[in-house]
Scaffold this motif. Structure first.
Motif, PDB file in Angstrom:
ATOM      1  N   ASP A 145      28.041  53.114  27.583  1.00  0.00           N
ATOM      2  CA  ASP A 145      28.404  54.255  28.421  1.00  0.00           C
ATOM      3  C   ASP A 145      29.101  55.342  27.602  1.00  0.00           C
ATOM      4  OD1 ASP A 145      27.305  53.348  30.784  1.00  0.00           O
ATOM      5  OD2 ASP A 145      29.130  52.325  31.430  1.00  0.00           O
ATOM      6  N   TRP A 153      21.286  52.825  38.607  1.00  0.00           N
ATOM      7  CA  TRP A 153      22.712  53.049  38.426  1.00  0.00           C
ATOM      8  C   TRP A 153      23.399  51.721  38.140  1.00  0.00           C
ATOM      9  CZ3 TRP A 153      20.173  53.218  43.032  1.00  0.00           C
ATOM     10  CH2 TRP A 153      20.707  52.525  44.121  1.00  0.00           C
ATOM     11  N   ARG A 203      26.410  57.103  25.873  1.00  0.00           N
ATOM     12  CA  ARG A 203      25.671  57.948  26.809  1.00  0.00           C
ATOM     13  C   ARG A 203      26.397  59.284  27.016  1.00  0.00           C
ATOM     14  NH1 ARG A 203      24.905  52.626  30.222  1.00  0.00           N
ATOM     15  NH2 ARG A 203      22.665  52.231  29.957  1.00  0.00           N
ATOM     16  N   LYS A 222      24.505  58.570  35.299  1.00  0.00           N
ATOM     17  CA  LYS A 222      24.733  57.269  35.910  1.00  0.00           C
ATOM     18  C   LYS A 222      25.169  56.290  34.822  1.00  0.00           C
ATOM     19  CE  LYS A 222      23.947  58.429  40.072  1.00  0.00           C
ATOM     20  NZ  LYS A 222      25.039  58.396  41.050  1.00  0.00           N
ATOM     21  N   VAL A 223      26.451  55.934  34.861  1.00  0.00           N
ATOM     22  CA  VAL A 223      27.013  55.001  33.886  1.00  0.00           C
ATOM     23  C   VAL A 223      27.463  53.751  34.639  1.00  0.00           C
ATOM     24  CG1 VAL A 223      27.577  56.705  32.116  1.00  0.00           C
ATOM     25  CG2 VAL A 223      29.174  56.338  34.005  1.00  0.00           C
ATOM     26  N   GLN A 268      20.279  55.913  34.982  1.00  0.00           N
ATOM     27  CA  GLN A 268      20.835  55.141  33.870  1.00  0.00           C
ATOM     28  C   GLN A 268      19.726  54.594  32.971  1.00  0.00           C
ATOM     29  OE1 GLN A 268      23.041  51.007  33.764  1.00  0.00           O
ATOM     30  NE2 GLN A 268      24.443  52.560  34.551  1.00  0.00           N
TER      31      GLN A 268
END
Length: 264
Positions: free
Chosen positions: A173, A22, A176, A165-166, A141
């Motif tokens: 992010d 994370w 993502r 998980k960013v 992440q």
């Protein structure tokens, strides 16, 4: 009924995916769990567990649990484990703070109370609501395409709620979140959990970058006030947990928000 003995057992719990990653480069490959047993003079034993997510997530760590239990245990011998309030007061007198240490003993004593009264702990705590509930899947992440691939796999297994998980590079992010959002179907829930990893300007960039995405934002910044400031800039629903350490803090934040609304 009296407490006769308290024991703590260390258990390694390896992760199915190998590691859990994370914000801030934090990761864990094995959960260090402590199983607590509280034995009574009537032959009834209760069990609890304490499993912190490493020492860098919240103020709790595994070896501290076991050291704290060794400190607490002598003060609890002879106490009635079914008297939960006096027992917790006794623990607070014997050891200031460290609530995570006390939680395993508390759980074990609830287990004893359930066995003595022939009721589930769920019933003792107020009863069960509903027959089932939907689990969510935390997505460790990684690169955007790798996280999207994992979500696709878990969707095939039946999961419909996903916590990404960013909390890293805002540009990555944003990628993502978009990569996973493309896989979502009606009824799915998407959460972007920064684990307090963004600075305010980074969080602001992310919420702007995903303003077209149906996503919950979880723990974008380190403090409740910072999270509240970001919340006021977006229509995204927010999830806050580790920045809320008391009801008083929550009420103060609500009052500040109301004052801000009145001023505008």
């Amino acid at each position: 009924m009296k407490i006769q003995c308290i024991k703590a057992y260390q258990v390694d719990l390896p992760l199915y995916e190998g590691s859990y990653n994370w914000s801030g480069g934090k990761s864990v490959s094995v959960f260090d769990s402590t199983i607590v047993s509280v034995e009574t003079d009537e032959g009834i034993t209760g069990y609890g567990e304490v499993c912190p997510l490493g020492p860098f997530y919240l103020p709790a760590y595994a070896t501290g649990t076991r050291t704290g239990i060794a400190e607490l245990a002598p003060h609890l011998i002879g106490e009635d484990p079914t008297q939960l309030l006096p027992l917790n007061q006794r623990m607070d007198i014997a050891l200031k703070g460290h609530p995570y240490v006390k939680s395993g003993i508390d759980i074990a004593c609830w287990d004893i109370l359930g066995k003595v009264s022939n009721q589930s702990v769920c019933t003792l705590l107020g009863g069960r609501y509903g027959e089932d509930f939907m689990l969510y899947r935390a997505i460790s992440q990684q690169a955007p395409d790798e996280m999207a691939a994992k979500v696709a796999t878990y969707r095939a297994e039946g999961y419909r709620k996903f916590q990404l998980k960013v909390g890293g590079d805002p540009n990555i992010d944003i990628e993502r979140i978009h990569a996973v959002a493309e896989l979502m179907e009606p009824g799915d829930v998407l959460i972007a959990d920064a684990n307090t990893g963004w600075l305010m300007h980074e969080a602001a960039r992310v919420v702007r970058g995903v303003r077209d995405v149906d996503v919950y934002i979880e723990q974008p910044c380190l403090s409740y006030q910072e999270c509240l400031a970001i919340r006021q800039r977006t229509d995204h629903p927010f999830v806050l947990d580790e920045t809320i350490d008391s009801i008083e803090a929550l009420l103060r934040g609500h009052a500040d928000r109301c004052d801000g609304c009145r001023q505008h």
